[in-house]
Design a protein around this motif. Structure first.
Motif, PDB file in Angstrom:
ATOM      1  N   ASN A  92       0.823  -1.218   0.000  1.00 13.98           N
ATOM      2  CA  ASN A  92       0.000   0.000   0.000  1.00 13.98           C
ATOM      3  C   ASN A  92       0.854   1.264   0.000  1.00 13.98           C
ATOM      4  O   ASN A  92       1.922   1.310   0.602  1.00 13.98           O
ATOM      5  CB  ASN A  92      -0.894   0.029   1.241  1.00 13.98           C
ATOM      6  CG  ASN A  92      -2.088  -0.873   1.094  1.00 13.98           C
ATOM      7  OD1 ASN A  92      -2.185  -1.622   0.132  1.00 13.98           O
ATOM      8  ND2 ASN A  92      -2.999  -0.804   2.045  1.00 13.98           N
ATOM      9  N   LEU A  93       0.350   2.279  -0.653  1.00 11.28           N
ATOM     10  CA  LEU A  93       0.944   3.610  -0.553  1.00 11.28           C
ATOM     11  C   LEU A  93      -0.189   4.600  -0.749  1.00 11.28           C
ATOM     12  O   LEU A  93      -0.915   4.549  -1.735  1.00 11.28           O
ATOM     13  CB  LEU A  93       2.046   3.800  -1.604  1.00 11.28           C
ATOM     14  CG  LEU A  93       3.017   4.946  -1.318  1.00 11.28           C
ATOM     15  CD1 LEU A  93       3.634   4.813   0.053  1.00 11.28           C
ATOM     16  CD2 LEU A  93       4.093   4.998  -2.376  1.00 11.28           C
ATOM     17  N   ALA A  94      -0.340   5.477   0.237  1.00  9.12           N
ATOM     18  CA  ALA A  94      -1.548   6.300   0.255  1.00  9.12           C
ATOM     19  C   ALA A  94      -1.383   7.633  -0.455  1.00  9.12           C
ATOM     20  O   ALA A  94      -2.325   8.165  -0.999  1.00  9.12           O
ATOM     21  CB  ALA A  94      -1.994   6.534   1.691  1.00  9.12           C
ATOM     22  N   THR A  95      -0.208   8.193  -0.441  1.00  6.28           N
ATOM     23  CA  THR A  95      -0.038   9.530  -1.012  1.00  6.28           C
ATOM     24  C   THR A  95       1.149   9.551  -1.954  1.00  6.28           C
ATOM     25  O   THR A  95       2.184  10.134  -1.661  1.00  6.28           O
ATOM     26  CB  THR A  95       0.181  10.571   0.094  1.00  6.28           C
ATOM     27  OG1 THR A  95       1.292  10.141   0.888  1.00  6.28           O
ATOM     28  CG2 THR A  95      -1.046  10.707   0.970  1.00  6.28           C
ATOM     29  N   MET A  96       0.975   8.914  -3.089  1.00  8.42           N
ATOM     30  CA  MET A  96       2.079   8.839  -4.046  1.00  8.42           C
ATOM     31  C   MET A  96       2.177  10.147  -4.816  1.00  8.42           C
ATOM     32  O   MET A  96       1.196  10.593  -5.415  1.00  8.42           O
ATOM     33  CB  MET A  96       1.843   7.718  -5.055  1.00  8.42           C
ATOM     34  CG  MET A  96       1.720   6.337  -4.465  1.00  8.42           C
ATOM     35  SD  MET A  96       1.626   5.083  -5.781  1.00  8.42           S
ATOM     36  CE  MET A  96       3.345   4.642  -5.926  1.00  8.42           C
ATOM     37  N   THR A 104      -7.167   6.534  -7.084  1.00  5.74           N
ATOM     38  CA  THR A 104      -6.952   5.325  -6.298  1.00  5.74           C
ATOM     39  C   THR A 104      -7.128   4.104  -7.178  1.00  5.74           C
ATOM     40  O   THR A 104      -7.959   4.092  -8.084  1.00  5.74           O
ATOM     41  CB  THR A 104      -7.969   5.258  -5.137  1.00  5.74           C
ATOM     42  OG1 THR A 104      -7.671   6.292  -4.217  1.00  5.74           O
ATOM     43  CG2 THR A 104      -7.883   3.926  -4.405  1.00  5.74           C
TER      44      THR A 104
END
Lengths: 465, 202
Positions: free
Chosen positions: B78-82, B190
């Motif tokens: 997971n990566l929320a704020t790429m 997303t």
């Protein structure tokens, strides 16, 4: 008889594209298990259908026999998605074929025999069988008259002609029986080998391959959103009429590094560079002597973008305003604080209609026969407008005050009056608003300041007949 | 006498014909080559029957995490704020828990619920690394990408089968990068990604 059948099968295989398949594994079970022998028929792509069990070559040169789960047609080719009956998932890649071997029927276990026959021992026995057949063919021709070529082929295989004839005349009938039973036995024994041979020659080992798929799910990847710049925490005005300045500051987003740009509209002036690190600052300068800059709402627009990727500009900018006065005086900074507003009267006490009118007209109420409600307010920059909805319910009939009469629109705010910087009232005849038989009342008052900040207050009360 | 002889003769002819016909079957062995294009030469090398079955299991990383058939709620990638240039990576251990050898391939699918198509912009790298490198918003698979491995989501990740003997394991490192040239229209986009490892008996 059996030999002919075998030949026919063999010929059929060549002429009609029949092909045995040996199943090496069990992913088509229970339909077709490991070791089954199936007969398949070469079928053009156009004649293939969903649900058929077909055998196709894989890219690695092996064969896979699975059921058609889905297919697309492309010109003369078919693109097949195959899945083993025992598999949870279809084969990884679709197969593009112009034709495929469609399984007609299968026999369990026989494939093991074929597999054994194709092993070293099986091949050895097949060799023996071939030698035996050769001997049968070449051993015969001595007996019949005029069958010359056979005699020359294998003289050692025959006994001398005289003795043979004599034996034949002596034991003729039983000799025939012996020959027939012998040939039947031979055929029966050989049948197995023949079948095996046929199968061996054309039978294709096929993988009804097991597949097993594991999934990794639940991964969420989200791209960053460049946020709207924060509300300025400071706004200061300075300068003289010829060069009024408005200085605003706001907290910066530092990770990821964010760059801010500022622009000015409505009021004509200059915008300085955005400075600062954790707190950003920009100074706007304008000439208040310019008539066009007087009594205007100047707007400073702050737009963010990623320092490392300037193309990533925030989609929501921050607008910050300042109001210039009619003259050359200092401007007023935008503020975000909503006004306060309160309803003084009616005070919420239930009264009869006549008592309510008396109360409101008097000094305890709004002290005026044309002020059915009044109250207080306050705001740093001053409340610019005050409006309201006064609703009355008689029995089940709902009416709302228009300012001069009871109407049916109960969604539109009606303008009230901002009397002073701290008081407000609404208009209308007290005796009309609170006329008999009264009812259930609810009053909503909304105050709006210069910058659009709003505040509401409500009160419910009852007027009895 | 003559009749007897003739009968015997006819019987023998018949038998010889049958033998000859059967011989045709044997001769057909010689025809094997005609069909060689089907299977190369494997038709006469004996057929191996494969018993048992295969079972492909996965686990997150290489540590003490348990193996499972499916990894649900997989958050390691997971990566929320790429922001452009950011990357994330995770190691998945693949195990053949069955009794027969297998080869496996991998593919991915990714959703596009907001129609911004973040999945289409992300770049994938697949290596055999057993550990990730970097940290924070720049976690990577430091090794060399596996030959012919996929570089985008919604497609094949491994196009060349990787062999895995029974009871053995191997590691696959998956790195997902938002390229530095990613379009600004991707802000806030997303995608939910699913990786599928498919083992096939060989």
């Amino acid at each position: 008889m059996v030999g002919v059948l075998c030949i026919l099968v063999a010929i059929g295989a060549v002429l009609f594209g029949l092909r045995p398949l040996v199943f090496r594994s069990g992913s088509m079970s229970p339909t077709i298990g490991t070791g089954a022998l199936a007969l398949a028929h070469r079928t053009d792509a156009a004649d293939l259908h969903k649900g058929d069990i077909v055998s196709v070559p894989t890219t690695s040169g092996e064969r896979v026999t699975h059921r058609i789960l889905a297919m697309e047609r492309d010109d003369k080719d078919a693109i097949l998605t195959l899945k083993g009956d025992a598999n949870d998932t279809p084969d990884l890649a679709p197969y593009r074929v112009s034709h495929a071997d469609r399984v007609l029927f299968s026999v369990p276990k026989i494939g093991y025999l074929v597999g054994w026959l194709t092993g070293p021992l099986g091949l050895f026995l097949l060799g023996l069988y071939a030698a035996f057949l050769l001997s049968v063919i070449v051993r015969r021709p001595a007996q019949p008259p005029g069958d010359g070529p056979g005699e020359g082929l294998a003289p050692k295989a025959r006994p001398p002609g005289g003795r043979r004839k004599a034996t034949g005349s002596r034991r003729g009938p039983s000799d025939r029986v012996a020959h027939r039973s012998g040939s039947t036995l031979v055929s029966a024994v050989l049948l197995t080998f023949v079948a095996g041979t046929v199968a061996q020659v054309w039978a294709l080992p096929t993988l009804a391959a097991w597949t097993d798929a594991g999934g990794v799910s639940g991964t969420t990847l989200t791209a960053y959103t460049v946020p709207q710049p924060a509300v300025p925490t400071s706004c200061a005005v300075a300068g003289t009429a010829g060069a009024r300045t408005v200085t605003i500051q706001w907290p910066a987003v530092t990770s990821p590094g964010t760059t801010y740009a500022a622009s000015l509209s409505t009021v004509v002036g200059s915008v300085g560079s955005v400075t600062g690190t954790t707190t950003k600052q920009v100074v706007v300068t304008y000439n208040a002597n310019t008539a066009g800059n007087q009594n205007k709402m100047g707007t400073v627009t702050i737009t963010p973008s990623l320092t490392a990727t300037p193309a990533w500009v925030g989609t929501t900018a921050r607008a910050w305003r300042f109001k210039t006065p009619a003259g050359t005086g200092a401007p007023l900074c935008e503020e975000q604080v909503a006004p306060t507003v309160a309803i003084a009267d009616p005070d919420g006490t239930a009264r009869t209609a006549s008592a309510m009118v008396t109360y409101m007209n008097g000094t305890n109420g709004c002290n005026n026969a044309s002020r059915p409600a009044c109250g207080s307010l306050s705001d740093t920059s001053g409340v610019s407008t005050l409006d309201y909805i006064l609703q009355r319910t008689q029995s089940s009939t709902v009416r709302c005050w228009t300012g001069s009469a009871w109407g049916t629109d109960c969604t539109t705010y009606v303008a009230g009056t901002v009397a002073t910087s701290t008081t407000w009232y609404i208009g209308g005849s007290n005796s009309t608003v609170y006329a008999t038989p009264g009812g259930s009342f609810s009053l909503t008052v909304r105050a709006t300041d210069l910058w659009g900040n709003q505040q509401t207050a409500t009160r419910a009360f009852t007027v009895n007949p | 006498m003559k009749r007897k002889a003739r009968r015997t003769y006819s019987v023998r002819i018949s038998q010889r014909v049958r033998a000859a016909l059967s011989m045709g079957v044997v001769l057909s062995v010689a025809a094997t080559g005609t069909f060689a294009f089907w299977t190369d030469s494997s038709t006469i090398t004996g057929t191996t029957f494969t018993g048992g079955s295969i079972k492909l299991n996965l686990k997150d990383g290489t540590g003490a995490n348990p193996f499972a058939h499916d990894l649900t709620g997989y958050a390691s990638l997971n990566l929320a704020t790429m922001v452009p240039g950011n990357s994330t990576a995770a190691v998945i251990t693949v195990k053949n828990a069955g009794t027969a050898a297998l080869t496996f391939l991998a593919s991915s699918s990714a959703t596009n619920p907001d129609t911004l198509n973040l999945a289409g912009a992300l770049v994938v790298k697949v290596t055999a690394d057993a550990a990730t490198g970097g940290s924070g918003l720049a976690v990577t698979c430091p090794g060399t990408a596996i030959a012919s491995s996929g570089t985008s989501l919604n497609g094949s990740l491994l196009t060349t089968p990787i062999a895995l003997a029974a009871t053995t394991t191997t590691t696959i490192c998956v790195q997902v990068t938002l390229p530095s040239g990613a379009n600004t229209s991707l802000q806030g986009a997303t995608t939910n990604a699913t990786l599928t490892f498919t083992g096939t008996q060989n």
